[in-house]
Design a protein around this motif. Structure first.
Motif, PDB file in Angstrom:
ATOM      1  N   ALA A   1      39.701  45.122  29.892  1.00  0.00           N
ATOM      2  CA  ALA A   1      40.032  43.856  29.232  1.00  0.00           C
ATOM      3  C   ALA A   1      41.418  43.368  29.625  1.00  0.00           C
ATOM      4  O   ALA A   1      41.629  42.180  29.903  1.00  0.00           O
ATOM      5  CB  ALA A   1      39.934  44.034  27.715  1.00  0.00           C
ATOM      6  N   LEU A   2      42.376  44.280  29.683  1.00  0.00           N
ATOM      7  CA  LEU A   2      43.743  43.891  30.039  1.00  0.00           C
ATOM      8  C   LEU A   2      43.820  43.413  31.486  1.00  0.00           C
ATOM      9  O   LEU A   2      44.503  42.427  31.797  1.00  0.00           O
ATOM     10  CB  LEU A   2      44.682  45.073  29.826  1.00  0.00           C
ATOM     11  CG  LEU A   2      44.925  45.490  28.366  1.00  0.00           C
ATOM     12  CD1 LEU A   2      45.580  46.861  28.308  1.00  0.00           C
ATOM     13  CD2 LEU A   2      45.787  44.445  27.656  1.00  0.00           C
ATOM     14  N   ALA A   3      43.130  44.090  32.381  1.00  0.00           N
ATOM     15  CA  ALA A   3      43.150  43.698  33.792  1.00  0.00           C
ATOM     16  C   ALA A   3      42.495  42.335  33.994  1.00  0.00           C
ATOM     17  O   ALA A   3      42.973  41.508  34.784  1.00  0.00           O
ATOM     18  CB  ALA A   3      42.455  44.754  34.640  1.00  0.00           C
ATOM     19  N   GLN A   4      41.411  42.078  33.276  1.00  0.00           N
ATOM     20  CA  GLN A   4      40.755  40.778  33.393  1.00  0.00           C
ATOM     21  C   GLN A   4      41.612  39.652  32.826  1.00  0.00           C
ATOM     22  O   GLN A   4      41.506  38.508  33.262  1.00  0.00           O
ATOM     23  CB  GLN A   4      39.396  40.824  32.682  1.00  0.00           C
ATOM     24  CG  GLN A   4      38.368  41.694  33.406  1.00  0.00           C
ATOM     25  CD  GLN A   4      37.067  41.826  32.636  1.00  0.00           C
ATOM     26  OE1 GLN A   4      37.036  41.649  31.419  1.00  0.00           O
ATOM     27  NE2 GLN A   4      36.003  42.135  33.353  1.00  0.00           N
ATOM     28  N   ALA A   5      42.469  40.026  31.881  1.00  0.00           N
ATOM     29  CA  ALA A   5      43.392  39.030  31.317  1.00  0.00           C
ATOM     30  C   ALA A   5      44.684  38.935  32.117  1.00  0.00           C
ATOM     31  O   ALA A   5      45.599  38.206  31.723  1.00  0.00           O
ATOM     32  CB  ALA A   5      43.695  39.388  29.866  1.00  0.00           C
ATOM     33  N   HIS A   6      44.766  39.693  33.214  1.00  0.00           N
ATOM     34  CA  HIS A   6      45.938  39.683  34.107  1.00  0.00           C
ATOM     35  C   HIS A   6      47.218  40.096  33.385  1.00  0.00           C
ATOM     36  O   HIS A   6      48.292  39.531  33.601  1.00  0.00           O
ATOM     37  CB  HIS A   6      46.118  38.293  34.733  1.00  0.00           C
ATOM     38  CG  HIS A   6      44.904  37.812  35.472  1.00  0.00           C
ATOM     39  ND1 HIS A   6      44.447  38.399  36.618  1.00  0.00           N
ATOM     40  CD2 HIS A   6      44.025  36.804  35.169  1.00  0.00           C
ATOM     41  CE1 HIS A   6      43.353  37.778  37.033  1.00  0.00           C
ATOM     42  NE2 HIS A   6      43.061  36.818  36.164  1.00  0.00           N
ATOM     43  N   VAL A   7      47.096  41.087  32.504  1.00  0.00           N
ATOM     44  CA  VAL A   7      48.273  41.621  31.817  1.00  0.00           C
ATOM     45  C   VAL A   7      48.957  42.629  32.736  1.00  0.00           C
ATOM     46  O   VAL A   7      48.312  43.553  33.232  1.00  0.00           O
ATOM     47  CB  VAL A   7      47.873  42.292  30.490  1.00  0.00           C
ATOM     48  CG1 VAL A   7      49.098  42.889  29.807  1.00  0.00           C
ATOM     49  CG2 VAL A   7      47.193  41.285  29.577  1.00  0.00           C
ATOM     50  N   ALA A   8      50.233  42.435  32.975  1.00  0.00           N
ATOM     51  CA  ALA A   8      50.972  43.311  33.885  1.00  0.00           C
ATOM     52  C   ALA A   8      51.098  44.712  33.294  1.00  0.00           C
ATOM     53  O   ALA A   8      51.219  44.864  32.071  1.00  0.00           O
ATOM     54  CB  ALA A   8      52.358  42.740  34.154  1.00  0.00           C
ATOM     55  N   PRO A   9      51.086  45.754  34.126  1.00  0.00           N
ATOM     56  CA  PRO A   9      51.233  47.127  33.627  1.00  0.00           C
ATOM     57  C   PRO A   9      52.499  47.325  32.801  1.00  0.00           C
ATOM     58  O   PRO A   9      52.497  48.100  31.836  1.00  0.00           O
ATOM     59  CB  PRO A   9      51.258  47.958  34.906  1.00  0.00           C
ATOM     60  CG  PRO A   9      50.472  47.146  35.887  1.00  0.00           C
ATOM     61  CD  PRO A   9      50.794  45.723  35.574  1.00  0.00           C
ATOM     62  N   SER A  10      53.572  46.636  33.166  1.00  0.00           N
ATOM     63  CA  SER A  10      54.828  46.790  32.434  1.00  0.00           C
ATOM     64  C   SER A  10      54.770  46.217  31.031  1.00  0.00           C
ATOM     65  O   SER A  10      55.652  46.478  30.210  1.00  0.00           O
ATOM     66  CB  SER A  10      55.968  46.139  33.213  1.00  0.00           C
ATOM     67  OG  SER A  10      55.714  44.746  33.389  1.00  0.00           O
TER      68      SER A  10
END
Length: 459
Positions: free
Chosen positions: A21-30
């Motif tokens: 979900a986070l990757a699809q929302a383009h949330v940066a790892p940091s």
């Protein structure tokens, strides 16, 4: 900041769903903080909310190998594992194919450590029998390095399906009643029984089959680290058995010497035949054969070289090539009869580097020297020479048990660790490599003088 709370240390499904979900929302790892249960985390991080489902065709796709790697890495004890995996997922999961990538390399090492821990649990869990109102029950205690207990449960269920058993660990306990697997809270070492009647029989058997001739302590510790010793009945004996291994080796050889009318020759032939099948180090693979020592078994002097050369490897005899011919000439000038000397090598297989049709000598490393020390020690114990002459640094390391330079030891009377006297000089092949004729001539005279010094020690 986004905070993700996972249900347990090994919650792969929770991590996978949140990471997708986070990757699809383009949330940066940091921007992501990963935590387990109620522990840890960032006080200023907001709990991550799942984004709306994406349209068909926009789902995040990752290689199957990434999923398999992540399933293993999630079980690691490093608290950064969630973040490292998400970094790889969010940037480019196809980087997994680049083994030189530092992040990929680090993650793969974590997966390797987890797989090794899984293997250790399967190998070193030892059940002890108790009897309760339902009959026999088997209890084991294990201390894993990583969060592998639940992942390993299926193995034990399938292997011990007909037993009632429990595996207690500092993180979680597993219980199998013959039909249902359940979990329990963390346990302490004292919750597991100390021993049972079967262990006394097992310890007696283990002691009787322990063979000091096959002991390789380094390899044993690599496969069975000391941390597991206290949980296994047989390993409680290992320290004592290892400490007594050398004494038992000597006793074995002494028995061979004195039995059946002192049949030293029979014992030596058995040792030579066993060495012919030696696989204690990888050098046996490319070599033609083992090159064992030869000479009178009551020799006062033993000569120890480095290793067989090309011609020795083909002939199966020590010192028959150019270096051997120079040695014969020097021994003759020094007044030493080679026929009365036992000749062997520190390493019994030829180590070389192929160059076209030629095989170029390569120096044995410390591990190869140590692996061959067993054969040297048994030859020495059977022959019992008064003096052992080391030809070169490799031989000097073998007879003294430690690395040293020729210049430091040359010309000194050495007290050897196992008893007896040692003497160090150069290897005759060194003389063959000297390019300057005058230098080579002087080096040869010095070599002959060293051999005369060895003879003088005997006299």
């Amino acid at each position: 900041m986004r905070a993700v709370t996972l249900a347990a240390q090994d919650d792969f499904e929770g991590w996978r769903d949140a990471a997708r979900a986070l990757a699809q929302a383009h949330v940066a790892p940091s921007e992501v903080v990963w935590r387990v249960g109620e522990g840890g985390g960032d006080l200023f991080a907001a709990e991550a909310a799942s984004p709306p489902p994406h349209a068909k065709g926009t789902q995040l796709r990752v290689p199957k190998a990434f999923v398999e790697l992540a399933q293993a890495v999630i079980l690691h004890s490093d608290p950064q594992r969630f973040s490292l995996l998400y970094t790889l997922l969010a940037t480019d999961p196809h980087r997994i194919e680049d083994r030189a990538d530092p992040l990929v390399r680090r993650i793969e090492l974590m997966a390797k450590a987890v797989r090794r821990d899984i293997h250790k649990m399967r190998a070193f869990v030892r059940f002890r029998e108790l009897v309760d109102e339902a009959g026999p029950r088997f209890i084991a205690w294990f201390e894993p390095e990583h969060h592998i207990v639940r992942a390993n449960a299926r193995f034990f269920v399938e292997r011990f399906a007909s037993m009632r058993w429990s595996i207690l660990t500092p993180e979680v306990s597993l219980h199998w009643d013959g039909g249902t697997l359940s979990e329990g809270p963390a346990a302490a070492r004292g919750d597991a029984p100390a021993d049972d009647p079967v262990e006394a029989v097992w310890k007696t058997y283990y002691t009787s089959i322990f063979n000091p001739a096959r002991l390789k302590t380094g390899a044993m510790l690599k496969e069975m680290p000391r941390k597991y010793w206290k949980n296994m009945p047989e390993t409680a004996l290992v320290k004592e058995l290892v400490a007594g291994a050398r004494a038992r080796e000597t006793a074995m050889v002494e028995t061979a010497r004195t039995s059946v009318g002192g049949n030293v020759e029979g014992a030596w032939e058995a040792l030579r035949d066993e060495a012919a099948a030696c696989t204690r180090c990888p050098l046996y693979k490319p070599a033609t054969q083992t090159v064992f020592g030869e000479g009178p078994l009551d020799a006062d002097m033993m000569l120890v070289g480095e290793q067989p050369g090309d011609q020795e490897d083909l002939a199966g005899r020590a010192f028959v090539g150019p270096a051997g011919q120079m040695l014969d000439r020097a021994l003759d000038e020094a007044g030493i009869d080679r026929a009365r000397v036992y000749v062997t090598n520190a390493v019994k297989h030829f180590k070389f580097e192929p160059r076209g049709k030629r095989r170029i000598h390569a120096k044995p490393d410390a591990g190869e020297i140590t692996a061959c020390r067993w054969w040297y020690e048994q030859e020495r114990a059977l022959v019992r020479p008064k003096l052992i002459v080391a030809l070169g640094a490799t031989a000097a390391r073998q007879i003294t048990g430690k690395a040293a330079t020729i210049s430091k030891l040359r010309g000194q009377k050495l007290a050897l660790p196992e008893g007896g006297t040692g003497w160090v000089t150069v290897h005759p092949s060194y003389l063959l490599r000297l390019p300057d004729a005058d230098v080579a001539a002087q080096a040869y005279r010095d070599f002959v003088a060293d051999l005369r010094g060895a003879r003088a020690l005997l006299d």
